[in-house]
Design a protein around this motif. Structure first.
Motif, PDB file in Angstrom:
ATOM      1  N   ALA A   7       0.848  -1.190   0.000  1.00  0.00           N
ATOM      2  CA  ALA A   7       0.000   0.000   0.000  1.00  0.00           C
ATOM      3  C   ALA A   7       0.882   1.237   0.000  1.00  0.00           C
ATOM      4  N   GLU A   8       0.294   2.369  -0.424  1.00  0.00           N
ATOM      5  CA  GLU A   8       1.086   3.601  -0.518  1.00  0.00           C
ATOM      6  C   GLU A   8       1.694   3.999   0.820  1.00  0.00           C
ATOM      7  N   ASP A   9       0.954   3.803   1.897  1.00  0.00           N
ATOM      8  CA  ASP A   9       1.482   4.221   3.206  1.00  0.00           C
ATOM      9  C   ASP A   9       2.536   3.253   3.738  1.00  0.00           C
ATOM     10  N   GLU A  10       2.792   2.152   3.025  1.00  0.00           N
ATOM     11  CA  GLU A  10       3.867   1.235   3.399  1.00  0.00           C
ATOM     12  C   GLU A  10       5.177   1.561   2.688  1.00  0.00           C
ATOM     13  N   LEU A  11       5.155   2.561   1.810  1.00  0.00           N
ATOM     14  CA  LEU A  11       6.302   2.847   0.958  1.00  0.00           C
ATOM     15  C   LEU A  11       6.983   4.153   1.343  1.00  0.00           C
ATOM     16  N   SER A  12       8.274   4.188   1.118  1.00  0.00           N
ATOM     17  CA  SER A  12       9.013   5.454   1.117  1.00  0.00           C
ATOM     18  C   SER A  12       9.483   5.704  -0.311  1.00  0.00           C
ATOM     19  N   PHE A  13       9.818   6.949  -0.599  1.00  0.00           N
ATOM     20  CA  PHE A  13      10.231   7.331  -1.946  1.00  0.00           C
ATOM     21  C   PHE A  13      11.598   7.989  -1.814  1.00  0.00           C
ATOM     22  N   ASP A  14      12.615   7.299  -2.302  1.00  0.00           N
ATOM     23  CA  ASP A  14      13.997   7.656  -2.012  1.00  0.00           C
ATOM     24  C   ASP A  14      14.756   7.985  -3.283  1.00  0.00           C
ATOM     25  N   ALA A  15      15.648   8.953  -3.160  1.00  0.00           N
ATOM     26  CA  ALA A  15      16.482   9.368  -4.283  1.00  0.00           C
ATOM     27  C   ALA A  15      17.770   8.554  -4.302  1.00  0.00           C
ATOM     28  N   PHE A  16      18.155   8.093  -5.480  1.00  0.00           N
ATOM     29  CA  PHE A  16      19.422   7.407  -5.691  1.00  0.00           C
ATOM     30  C   PHE A  16      20.183   8.123  -6.804  1.00  0.00           C
ATOM     31  N   LEU A  17      21.479   7.967  -6.803  1.00  0.00           N
ATOM     32  CA  LEU A  17      22.359   8.586  -7.807  1.00  0.00           C
ATOM     33  C   LEU A  17      22.136  10.092  -7.871  1.00  0.00           C
ATOM     34  N   GLY A  18      22.115  10.717  -6.708  1.00  0.00           N
ATOM     35  CA  GLY A  18      21.981  12.164  -6.671  1.00  0.00           C
ATOM     36  C   GLY A  18      20.668  12.683  -7.214  1.00  0.00           C
ATOM     37  N   GLY A  19      19.611  11.863  -7.116  1.00  0.00           N
ATOM     38  CA  GLY A  19      18.301  12.270  -7.607  1.00  0.00           C
ATOM     39  C   GLY A  19      18.003  11.840  -9.026  1.00  0.00           C
ATOM     40  N   ARG A  20      18.945  11.180  -9.675  1.00  0.00           N
ATOM     41  CA  ARG A  20      18.683  10.688 -11.033  1.00  0.00           C
ATOM     42  C   ARG A  20      17.606   9.618 -11.043  1.00  0.00           C
ATOM     43  N   LEU A  21      17.499   8.887  -9.941  1.00  0.00           N
ATOM     44  CA  LEU A  21      16.472   7.865  -9.800  1.00  0.00           C
ATOM     45  C   LEU A  21      15.619   8.159  -8.580  1.00  0.00           C
ATOM     46  N   GLN A  22      14.307   7.993  -8.720  1.00  0.00           N
ATOM     47  CA  GLN A  22      13.370   8.069  -7.608  1.00  0.00           C
ATOM     48  C   GLN A  22      12.778   6.676  -7.425  1.00  0.00           C
ATOM     49  N   ILE A  23      13.033   6.096  -6.253  1.00  0.00           N
ATOM     50  CA  ILE A  23      12.740   4.690  -6.040  1.00  0.00           C
ATOM     51  C   ILE A  23      11.722   4.521  -4.915  1.00  0.00           C
ATOM     52  N   ALA A  24      10.647   3.797  -5.196  1.00  0.00           N
ATOM     53  CA  ALA A  24       9.688   3.386  -4.171  1.00  0.00           C
ATOM     54  C   ALA A  24      10.156   2.074  -3.576  1.00  0.00           C
ATOM     55  N   GLN A  25      10.231   2.032  -2.240  1.00  0.00           N
ATOM     56  CA  GLN A  25      10.593   0.795  -1.570  1.00  0.00           C
ATOM     57  C   GLN A  25       9.899   0.741  -0.217  1.00  0.00           C
ATOM     58  N   PRO A  26       9.742  -0.448   0.352  1.00  0.00           N
ATOM     59  CA  PRO A  26       8.969  -0.562   1.594  1.00  0.00           C
ATOM     60  C   PRO A  26       9.672   0.095   2.770  1.00  0.00           C
ATOM     61  N   LYS A  27       8.861   0.694   3.650  1.00  0.00           N
ATOM     62  CA  LYS A  27       9.416   1.272   4.872  1.00  0.00           C
ATOM     63  C   LYS A  27       9.963   0.183   5.784  1.00  0.00           C
ATOM     64  N   THR A  28       9.277  -0.947   5.811  1.00  0.00           N
ATOM     65  CA  THR A  28       9.772  -2.124   6.508  1.00  0.00           C
ATOM     66  C   THR A  28       9.859  -3.250   5.492  1.00  0.00           C
ATOM     67  N   GLY A  29      10.719  -4.224   5.754  1.00  0.00           N
ATOM     68  CA  GLY A  29      10.983  -5.238   4.754  1.00  0.00           C
ATOM     69  C   GLY A  29      12.361  -4.995   4.180  1.00  0.00           C
ATOM     70  N   TYR A  30      12.596  -5.501   2.971  1.00  0.00           N
ATOM     71  CA  TYR A  30      13.920  -5.314   2.372  1.00  0.00           C
ATOM     72  C   TYR A  30      14.033  -3.924   1.774  1.00  0.00           C
ATOM     73  N   ARG A  31      15.013  -3.156   2.268  1.00  0.00           N
ATOM     74  CA  ARG A  31      15.304  -1.821   1.752  1.00  0.00           C
ATOM     75  C   ARG A  31      16.729  -1.808   1.210  1.00  0.00           C
ATOM     76  N   ALA A  32      16.873  -1.297   0.019  1.00  0.00           N
ATOM     77  CA  ALA A  32      18.194  -1.247  -0.596  1.00  0.00           C
ATOM     78  C   ALA A  32      19.027  -0.128   0.007  1.00  0.00           C
ATOM     79  N   GLY A  33      20.290  -0.417   0.237  1.00  0.00           N
ATOM     80  CA  GLY A  33      21.243   0.596   0.660  1.00  0.00           C
ATOM     81  C   GLY A  33      22.206   0.900  -0.477  1.00  0.00           C
ATOM     82  N   VAL A  34      23.486   0.978  -0.160  1.00  0.00           N
ATOM     83  CA  VAL A  34      24.470   1.303  -1.195  1.00  0.00           C
ATOM     84  C   VAL A  34      24.927   0.062  -1.964  1.00  0.00           C
ATOM     85  N   ASP A  35      24.668  -1.142  -1.432  1.00  0.00           N
ATOM     86  CA  ASP A  35      25.215  -2.352  -2.049  1.00  0.00           C
ATOM     87  C   ASP A  35      24.819  -2.501  -3.515  1.00  0.00           C
ATOM     88  N   PRO A  36      23.521  -2.426  -3.878  1.00  0.00           N
ATOM     89  CA  PRO A  36      23.173  -2.585  -5.288  1.00  0.00           C
ATOM     90  C   PRO A  36      23.705  -1.455  -6.168  1.00  0.00           C
TER      91      PRO A  36
END
Length: 257
Positions: A7-36
């Motif tokens: 659901a929308e309220d389960e997601l955060s919207f995060d910037a990657f590559l200095g804002g070149r990418l806007q990524i939706a990912q879960p607030k809880t669960g698997y969240r990507a860090g710098v590894d990928p």
């Protein structure tokens, strides 16, 4: 295994590559860090080449490659339907045509078995659950707890790689023996690049690359330094200039020549 869409309220919207990418990912669960992001930066892709991300999650690694190298055509395979849906959403949001297939590496869909790629990447689960504790969140556990041996990941990646193409993994340093044996059986020209957290400290993560049909001797490279200084002595991030360039400016993270 997360099957229901987030659901929308389960997601955060995060910037990657200095804002070149806007990524939706879960607030809880698997969240990507710098590894990928580091994995994606290491891929020696060129415009017009093809890439497959095994276990693509919400699509971050493949999308980072596509953002850095315009003209790369990428596909992703993801076993968790909820994360596959996120990957398609992130693909559309960022205007990058990532072709996402739902399915298991152990029983790869026929549409992918019929294809081969110039580059295959994977950020497989880090933790052998015979020696670690499972995560409470089912989606995070599927992403972080090993259900399929690394040898099977390597075998699947090698089969999907064109002659002369590369297979690149990011993994915890203690899992290096679990990668090297199957990579030596299916690939050549194996290279290991340790990711050093700070000068004088042991690597926690490694990038490992093999080439389909490669004949060069294995190489253990000098490590890539992630953070400046011996200790974290300031507020905010303290990445080295080269690492910051990778994370913020979509620079490449090349293996030493």
């Amino acid at each position: 295994m997360r099957t229901e869409p987030f659901a929308e309220d389960e997601l955060s919207f995060d910037a990657f590559l200095g804002g070149r990418l806007q990524i939706a990912q879960p607030k809880t669960g698997y969240r990507a860090g710098v590894d990928p992001v580091l994995l994606a930066a290491s891929v020696p892709a060129r415009a017009g080449q093809t890439l497959l991300d095994l276990g693509c999650g919400s699509g971050i690694a493949a999308l980072c490659v596509m953002a850095r190298v315009p003209g790369v055509m990428a596909a992703g395979l993801e076993v968790q339907p909820a994360y596959a849906t996120l990957a398609r959403r992130n693909s559309a949001t960022n205007g990058l045509a990532l072709d996402v297939t739902e399915g298991d590496i152990a029983d790869m869909p026929a549409t992918l078995r019929a294809r081969q790629f110039d580059h295959v990447i994977a950020n497989p689960p880090y933790f052998d659950r015979l020696h670690s504790t499972a995560a409470e969140d089912a989606g995070r556990e599927r992403a972080m707890g090993e259900a399929l041996p690394l040898a099977d990941w390597v075998r699947a990646a090698a089969r999907r790689t064109l002659s002369g193409g590369t297979v690149t993994f990011i993994q915890r340093a203690e899992r290096l023996p679990d990668l090297l044996t199957p990579m030596a059986a299916h690939l050549g020209s194996i290279e290991v690049l340790p990711l050093i957290p700070r000068r004088g400290r042991a690597a926690r993560l490694i990038l490992v690359r093999g080439r389909k049909g490669g004949r060069a001797a294995p190489r253990l490279h000098d490590g890539w330094l992630l953070h400046a200084g011996e200790n974290h002595g300031q507020d905010g991030e303290d990445y080295t200039a080269a690492t910051s360039d990778v994370l913020r400016n979509a620079a490449a993270l090349p293996f030493p020549a």
